[in-house]
Design a protein around this motif. Sequence first.
Motif, short mmCIF file in Angstrom:
data_model
loop_
_atom_site.label_atom_id
_atom_site.label_comp_id
_atom_site.label_asym_id
_atom_site.label_seq_id
_atom_site.Cartn_x
_atom_site.Cartn_y
_atom_site.Cartn_z
N GLY A 72 31.02 3.82 27.80
CA GLY A 72 32.41 3.38 27.75
C GLY A 72 32.95 3.35 26.33
O GLY A 72 34.08 3.79 26.07
N GLU A 73 32.15 2.83 25.41
CA GLU A 73 32.57 2.77 24.01
C GLU A 73 32.68 4.17 23.41
O GLU A 73 33.61 4.45 22.63
N LEU A 74 31.74 5.05 23.76
CA LEU A 74 31.82 6.43 23.28
C LEU A 74 33.09 7.11 23.76
O LEU A 74 33.78 7.80 23.00
N GLU A 75 33.43 6.90 25.02
CA GLU A 75 34.64 7.49 25.57
C GLU A 75 35.87 6.91 24.90
O GLU A 75 36.84 7.62 24.62
N GLY A 76 35.86 5.60 24.62
CA GLY A 76 36.99 4.98 23.95
C GLY A 76 37.20 5.55 22.55
O GLY A 76 38.35 5.83 22.16
N LEU A 77 36.12 5.73 21.81
CA LEU A 77 36.24 6.30 20.47
C LEU A 77 36.68 7.75 20.54
O LEU A 77 37.55 8.19 19.77
N VAL A 99 36.81 0.28 14.81
CA VAL A 99 35.57 -0.03 15.52
C VAL A 99 35.05 -1.36 14.98
O VAL A 99 34.72 -1.46 13.80
N SER A 100 35.00 -2.38 15.82
CA SER A 100 34.62 -3.71 15.36
C SER A 100 33.47 -4.26 16.19
O SER A 100 33.27 -3.88 17.34
N GLY A 101 32.73 -5.15 15.59
CA GLY A 101 31.58 -5.78 16.25
C GLY A 101 30.70 -6.40 15.20
O GLY A 101 30.68 -5.94 14.05
N LEU A 102 30.00 -7.46 15.55
CA LEU A 102 29.18 -8.16 14.58
C LEU A 102 28.02 -7.29 14.09
O LEU A 102 27.78 -6.20 14.61
N ARG A 103 27.32 -7.76 13.10
CA ARG A 103 26.20 -7.01 12.53
C ARG A 103 25.18 -6.64 13.61
O ARG A 103 24.89 -7.44 14.49
N TYR A 160 47.31 2.00 16.82
CA TYR A 160 45.88 2.23 16.60
C TYR A 160 45.14 1.84 17.86
O TYR A 160 45.66 1.13 18.72
N ILE A 161 43.92 2.33 17.97
CA ILE A 161 43.06 2.00 19.10
C ILE A 161 41.87 1.21 18.57
O ILE A 161 41.27 1.59 17.55
N GLU A 162 41.52 0.13 19.23
CA GLU A 162 40.34 -0.65 18.84
C GLU A 162 39.22 -0.46 19.85
O GLU A 162 39.45 -0.52 21.05
N VAL A 163 38.04 -0.19 19.34
CA VAL A 163 36.82 -0.15 20.15
C VAL A 163 35.95 -1.30 19.67
O VAL A 163 35.48 -1.29 18.52
N ARG A 164 35.75 -2.30 20.52
CA ARG A 164 35.00 -3.49 20.11
C ARG A 164 33.65 -3.51 20.81
O ARG A 164 33.58 -3.38 22.03
N LEU A 165 32.60 -3.67 20.03
CA LEU A 165 31.25 -3.72 20.58
C LEU A 165 30.79 -5.16 20.73
O LEU A 165 31.16 -6.03 19.93
N GLY A 166 29.99 -5.41 21.75
CA GLY A 166 29.45 -6.74 22.00
C GLY A 166 27.96 -6.69 22.25
O GLY A 166 27.30 -5.67 22.07
N ARG A 167 27.43 -7.84 22.70
CA ARG A 167 26.01 -7.90 23.03
C ARG A 167 25.73 -7.17 24.33
O ARG A 167 26.60 -7.02 25.19
#
Length: 346
Positions: free
Chosen positions: A20-25, A37-41, A187-194
Motif C-alpha cells: 500500500g505504501e509503495l503504491e502511494g509513493l 514520506v514520514s514515519g519514526l526512526r 502534496y501527497i503524504e505517505v506515512r509509515l507506522g508499526r
Amino acid sequence: MSYFNPEPKTRREDFFNMEGELEGLSRGLRFGKLVVVSGLRRYGKTSLILTCLNEEKYDYLYIDCRLLPSGMITLSSILKLFRDELERRVWAKRILRRVGEIALGDVKVKFRSEETLLSILHELEGKVVVLDEAQELRRSKYRFDSILAYAYDHLDIKFIVSGSQIGLLYRFLRVNDPEAPLYGRPYIEVRLGRLSESDSRRFLLEGFKQCGVEVSEGEIEEALRWFDGVIGWLTYFGYSRAVGGEKLPSIVGKASKLALSELEHALKIYGVAEKRYREVLKAVALTNPAKWIQIKRWVEARLGRIPNNTLTTIIRNLVDSGFVEKTLDGYVISDPILRNGIIRFW
C-alpha cells in the motif's frame, strides 16, 4: 538473505508487506511533484523510497541530510551534498561538466552560490530529488523551502521529502503557513507506522526460514514484545540472531545502547538545556505514560524550578523530534528499545 539484510532494501521481493505504501509513493510520483514520506526512526522510509525508485527505474539524486554538519548549516555545506551525490551518478557526469567551474584533471565543481544550485536543478529536469531527513535543513539561515517552491512552480522535477522527526519536518516545510513559500501547493503524504503483531510474527518466521535458522516460538514471542512492530528493530534482531548467533538479551542491550547514542547526539543541539531534556525523558520513560504534572515534579525534584512554558516547549520539541509521543493517557517514549536504554543506562 533478504528480509534480514541490514542495508536499505532496493527490490520489491526483499521489501516486506508495504504494498500500500509503495503504491502511494508511486502514485504520488506519477501525478504530483512533491511527496512527503514520514514515519519514526526505523520504520522503513529509506527502503520504501529506494525500492520504489529502483522498481520504476527513475533517475534520482539521494541527498542524505543527516550528513550535514552539526550546528548552523551553510549553503555551501548543502551544495557539497549535491556535488558528492552528482559525482556518484554516472548519468549525472554531464551535469557536472555543464555547471560551475571544473578543475583541470578532476571533475570537481566549485559550488559557491544559490545560482549554482538553481543551475543544477534546471539540469535535473525529468529527474527525482530525494531529501532524506529533510528536517535537518531547518538549521540553515538559507530558506531551502523557497528553492523547493521555485522548482515546484517552474521546473519538471519531482521531490521526495522524508523525515523521522515528523513535527520538525513540518516545521521546515511550513505547508500550512500562509506566509511560507510552499503554502497552497498540493502534496501527497505517505506515512509509515508499526507492523501489526501478526505481520511482525510473519516477518520474523519468514525471515528465519529464508536464513535456514530455527528459533523457538517462545523467543519469537519475547522479541515481539521487545520490538513492538518496529521493522528496523525486527530486522536488527533477525540479522543478529541468524548471522551472528546472538541471543535476545544481548541483542536488546546492544540495540538499546545504539538508540541511546542516537538520542544523545540529537540532544547536543540544546546546549546547557540538555540536562532538562534528559530529566524529562527519564520521567517519561520511568512513568510511561507520564502526565505533564508528573514530569514537572520529577524535573524540579532534580534540577530545581522550571517555568511552565519552558517545560511545555521541551516536551513539544521532544514530540516533534519523534522521541516522545502524546497519547490519551499521557506522554510515552515512542521507541520501546530507546525507553529500555534510558532506564538501564542513564
